[in-house]
Design a protein around this motif. Structure first.
Motif, PDB file in Angstrom:
ATOM      1  N   LYS A 131      31.040 -21.198 121.205  1.00 52.27           N
ATOM      2  CA  LYS A 131      29.734 -21.840 121.371  1.00 52.27           C
ATOM      3  C   LYS A 131      28.709 -21.290 120.383  1.00 52.27           C
ATOM      4  O   LYS A 131      27.850 -22.001 119.896  1.00 52.27           O
ATOM      5  N   ASP A 132      28.796 -20.002 120.116  1.00 53.08           N
ATOM      6  CA  ASP A 132      27.845 -19.301 119.256  1.00 53.08           C
ATOM      7  C   ASP A 132      28.625 -18.726 118.076  1.00 53.08           C
ATOM      8  O   ASP A 132      29.456 -17.837 118.258  1.00 53.08           O
ATOM      9  N   SER A 153      32.590 -27.652 119.942  1.00 54.20           N
ATOM     10  CA  SER A 153      32.136 -26.700 120.963  1.00 54.20           C
ATOM     11  C   SER A 153      30.933 -25.877 120.501  1.00 54.20           C
ATOM     12  O   SER A 153      30.199 -25.322 121.306  1.00 54.20           O
ATOM     13  N   VAL A 154      30.709 -25.795 119.192  1.00 53.21           N
ATOM     14  CA  VAL A 154      29.636 -24.943 118.646  1.00 53.21           C
ATOM     15  C   VAL A 154      28.273 -25.599 118.884  1.00 53.21           C
ATOM     16  O   VAL A 154      28.025 -26.706 118.414  1.00 53.21           O
ATOM     17  N   ASN A 155      27.418 -24.912 119.625  1.00 50.51           N
ATOM     18  CA  ASN A 155      26.054 -25.423 119.787  1.00 50.51           C
ATOM     19  C   ASN A 155      25.019 -24.519 119.111  1.00 50.51           C
ATOM     20  O   ASN A 155      23.873 -24.897 118.957  1.00 50.51           O
ATOM     21  N   LYS A 156      25.440 -23.333 118.699  1.00 50.34           N
ATOM     22  CA  LYS A 156      24.538 -22.407 117.998  1.00 50.34           C
ATOM     23  C   LYS A 156      25.262 -21.880 116.770  1.00 50.34           C
ATOM     24  O   LYS A 156      26.307 -21.239 116.892  1.00 50.34           O
ATOM     25  N   LEU A 157      24.710 -22.164 115.579  1.00 49.28           N
ATOM     26  CA  LEU A 157      25.344 -21.767 114.326  1.00 49.28           C
ATOM     27  C   LEU A 157      24.359 -21.004 113.463  1.00 49.28           C
ATOM     28  O   LEU A 157      23.219 -21.433 113.268  1.00 49.28           O
ATOM     29  N   ALA A 158      24.799 -19.858 112.954  1.00 50.35           N
ATOM     30  CA  ALA A 158      24.043 -19.098 111.958  1.00 50.35           C
ATOM     31  C   ALA A 158      24.903 -19.043 110.705  1.00 50.35           C
ATOM     32  O   ALA A 158      26.077 -18.677 110.766  1.00 50.35           O
ATOM     33  N   LEU A 159      24.338 -19.434 109.595  1.00 51.78           N
ATOM     34  CA  LEU A 159      25.044 -19.440 108.324  1.00 51.78           C
ATOM     35  C   LEU A 159      24.327 -18.509 107.365  1.00 51.78           C
ATOM     36  O   LEU A 159      23.126 -18.668 107.112  1.00 51.78           O
ATOM     37  N   SER A 160      25.048 -17.521 106.852  1.00 47.01           N
ATOM     38  CA  SER A 160      24.467 -16.573 105.894  1.00 47.01           C
ATOM     39  C   SER A 160      24.918 -16.928 104.494  1.00 47.01           C
ATOM     40  O   SER A 160      26.110 -17.104 104.246  1.00 47.01           O
ATOM     41  N   LEU A 161      23.966 -17.034 103.607  1.00 44.47           N
ATOM     42  CA  LEU A 161      24.235 -17.260 102.188  1.00 44.47           C
ATOM     43  C   LEU A 161      23.541 -16.131 101.441  1.00 44.47           C
ATOM     44  O   LEU A 161      22.331 -16.171 101.225  1.00 44.47           O
ATOM     45  N   ARG A 162      24.301 -15.107 101.069  1.00 45.01           N
ATOM     46  CA  ARG A 162      23.717 -13.866 100.563  1.00 45.01           C
ATOM     47  C   ARG A 162      23.277 -13.906  99.116  1.00 45.01           C
ATOM     48  O   ARG A 162      22.439 -13.111  98.703  1.00 45.01           O
ATOM     49  N   THR A 163      23.913 -14.757  98.310  1.00 48.99           N
ATOM     50  CA  THR A 163      23.640 -14.730  96.872  1.00 48.99           C
ATOM     51  C   THR A 163      23.361 -16.138  96.363  1.00 48.99           C
ATOM     52  O   THR A 163      23.653 -17.129  97.033  1.00 48.99           O
ATOM     53  N   LEU A 164      22.847 -16.207  95.164  1.00 55.84           N
ATOM     54  CA  LEU A 164      22.593 -17.505  94.548  1.00 55.84           C
ATOM     55  C   LEU A 164      23.906 -18.268  94.367  1.00 55.84           C
ATOM     56  O   LEU A 164      23.949 -19.485  94.546  1.00 55.84           O
ATOM     57  N   ASP A 165      24.986 -17.556  94.038  1.00 57.25           N
ATOM     58  CA  ASP A 165      26.289 -18.208  93.906  1.00 57.25           C
ATOM     59  C   ASP A 165      26.713 -18.891  95.205  1.00 57.25           C
ATOM     60  O   ASP A 165      27.232 -19.999  95.185  1.00 57.25           O
ATOM     61  N   THR A 166      26.513 -18.228  96.344  1.00 58.17           N
ATOM     62  CA  THR A 166      26.920 -18.834  97.615  1.00 58.17           C
ATOM     63  C   THR A 166      26.011 -19.991  97.998  1.00 58.17           C
ATOM     64  O   THR A 166      26.460 -20.937  98.646  1.00 58.17           O
ATOM     65  N   VAL A 167      24.758 -19.945  97.601  1.00 56.29           N
ATOM     66  CA  VAL A 167      23.847 -21.059  97.876  1.00 56.29           C
ATOM     67  C   VAL A 167      24.263 -22.283  97.063  1.00 56.29           C
ATOM     68  O   VAL A 167      24.246 -23.410  97.560  1.00 56.29           O
ATOM     69  N   MET A 168      24.650 -22.060  95.822  1.00 54.52           N
ATOM     70  CA  MET A 168      24.960 -23.164  94.903  1.00 54.52           C
ATOM     71  C   MET A 168      26.393 -23.685  95.032  1.00 54.52           C
ATOM     72  O   MET A 168      26.697 -24.746  94.519  1.00 54.52           O
ATOM     73  N   SER A 169      27.261 -22.955  95.711  1.00 58.47           N
ATOM     74  CA  SER A 169      28.660 -23.386  95.786  1.00 58.47           C
ATOM     75  C   SER A 169      29.000 -23.921  97.177  1.00 58.47           C
ATOM     76  O   SER A 169      28.154 -24.026  98.050  1.00 58.47           O
ATOM     77  N   LEU A 170      30.250 -24.220  97.354  1.00 55.43           N
ATOM     78  CA  LEU A 170      30.775 -24.753  98.605  1.00 55.43           C
ATOM     79  C   LEU A 170      30.513 -23.776  99.748  1.00 55.43           C
ATOM     80  O   LEU A 170      30.650 -22.566  99.587  1.00 55.43           O
ATOM     81  N   ASN A 171      30.090 -24.302 100.896  1.00 62.30           N
ATOM     82  CA  ASN A 171      29.967 -23.460 102.078  1.00 62.30           C
ATOM     83  C   ASN A 171      30.654 -24.155 103.242  1.00 62.30           C
ATOM     84  O   ASN A 171      31.087 -25.297 103.139  1.00 62.30           O
ATOM     85  N   ILE A 172      30.745 -23.481 104.343  1.00 64.09           N
ATOM     86  CA  ILE A 172      31.542 -23.947 105.470  1.00 64.09           C
ATOM     87  C   ILE A 172      31.039 -25.282 106.034  1.00 64.09           C
ATOM     88  O   ILE A 172      31.810 -26.084 106.544  1.00 64.09           O
ATOM     89  N   ILE A 176      33.396 -28.358 107.448  1.00 61.00           N
ATOM     90  CA  ILE A 176      33.502 -28.558 108.905  1.00 61.00           C
ATOM     91  C   ILE A 176      32.210 -29.182 109.421  1.00 61.00           C
ATOM     92  O   ILE A 176      31.119 -28.752 109.053  1.00 61.00           O
ATOM     93  N   GLN A 177      32.361 -30.156 110.293  1.00 62.65           N
ATOM     94  CA  GLN A 177      31.198 -30.763 110.947  1.00 62.65           C
ATOM     95  C   GLN A 177      30.941 -30.042 112.271  1.00 62.65           C
ATOM     96  O   GLN A 177      31.879 -29.609 112.936  1.00 62.65           O
ATOM     97  N   PHE A 178      29.677 -29.978 112.642  1.00 62.59           N
ATOM     98  CA  PHE A 178      29.260 -29.337 113.884  1.00 62.59           C
ATOM     99  C   PHE A 178      28.394 -30.339 114.666  1.00 62.59           C
ATOM    100  O   PHE A 178      27.168 -30.251 114.655  1.00 62.59           O
ATOM    101  N   PRO A 179      29.022 -31.278 115.364  1.00 60.24           N
ATOM    102  CA  PRO A 179      28.273 -32.376 115.997  1.00 60.24           C
ATOM    103  C   PRO A 179      27.443 -31.989 117.210  1.00 60.24           C
ATOM    104  O   PRO A 179      26.563 -32.759 117.618  1.00 60.24           O
ATOM    105  N   SER A 180      27.669 -30.837 117.809  1.00 61.72           N
ATOM    106  CA  SER A 180      26.969 -30.461 119.040  1.00 61.72           C
ATOM    107  C   SER A 180      25.885 -29.415 118.832  1.00 61.72           C
ATOM    108  O   SER A 180      25.400 -28.826 119.800  1.00 61.72           O
ATOM    109  N   LEU A 181      25.481 -29.183 117.595  1.00 62.45           N
ATOM    110  CA  LEU A 181      24.498 -28.139 117.318  1.00 62.45           C
ATOM    111  C   LEU A 181      23.168 -28.411 118.010  1.00 62.45           C
ATOM    112  O   LEU A 181      22.622 -29.501 117.925  1.00 62.45           O
ATOM    113  N   SER A 182      22.674 -27.389 118.679  1.00 60.67           N
ATOM    114  CA  SER A 182      21.320 -27.454 119.220  1.00 60.67           C
ATOM    115  C   SER A 182      20.454 -26.363 118.580  1.00 60.67           C
ATOM    116  O   SER A 182      19.240 -26.363 118.728  1.00 60.67           O
ATOM    117  N   SER A 183      21.107 -25.443 117.856  1.00 59.32           N
ATOM    118  CA  SER A 183      20.390 -24.356 117.183  1.00 59.32           C
ATOM    119  C   SER A 183      21.096 -24.050 115.865  1.00 59.32           C
ATOM    120  O   SER A 183      22.316 -23.880 115.839  1.00 59.32           O
TER     121      SER A 183
END
Length: 194
Positions: A131-132, A153-172, A176-183
């Protein structure tokens, strides 16, 4: 080193009473790693609810550390530097999970010890009750697995992107889709943007 092995033996001897466990393995544990795995094999942890497993600079060795542990009560999982081979029975009961991986090297230095995009994705989608979820991974290559993946099942997701490379490239979230996110929380490790 003998003292460390004694602590692992102690943990094994009281394993039926443990509710929370934090294991940290590093380069200094490598000379005793086989003995540690043998000492901790087939551990029964019937009341273990929280497991934190941190592996730094030991490569994929600790992937199999807890593969034959019996953990029917496990609900909370924190993984740093490792994606353990836990099996679908255990992964399907996880409710809260933090996954941190592939931060020991830069994109240019990535090698065989890093987790592939497919391995990361497969591990995440195996947690069918989570869920989290907090994902802090560096992805080194394109995803070539099946499409249309979802973690409903995931309703709370935190995604960390530590560097400019991770911001500019593919991320999770590109995979993957997260259709039930509330946070949703986005953590940027970019000082110029914070």
């Amino acid at each position: 080193s003998r003292r460390v092995l004694e602590f692992y033996s102690l943990a094994f001897s009281i394993s039926s009473r443990i509710r929370t466990m934090a294991l940290t393995l590093s380069r200094g544990d490598l000379p005793n790693f086989i003995t540690i795995v043998q000492t901790c094999s087939s551990m029964a942890l019937p009341f273990l609810e929280d497991l934190s497993l941190r592996c730094s600079y030991v490569g994929r060795r600790c992937m199999f550390l807890c593969c034959d542990w019996d953990m029917p009560s496990l609900r909370n999982l924190e993984l740093i530097g490792v994606l353990p081979d836990l099996g679908p029975g255990i992964l399907s009961q996880i409710e809260t999970c933090t996954v941190t991986a592939n931060w020991e090297k830069d994109l240019e230095d990535a090698g065989e010890d890093e987790w592939s995009t497919s391995e990361i994705v497969q591990f995440l989608v195996s947690m069918t009750s989570v869920k989290d979820l907090h994902v802090d991974v560096q992805i080194f290559e394109e995803y070539e697995g099946p499409g249309g993946l979802s973690m409903g099942s995931v309703n709370k997701l935190a995604l960390s992107l530590r560097t400019l490379d991770t911001v500019m490239s593919l991320n999770i979230m590109d995979i993957i889709q997260f259709p039930s996110l509330s946070s949703f929380k986005l953590k940027l490790g970019l000082p110029s943007l914070e």
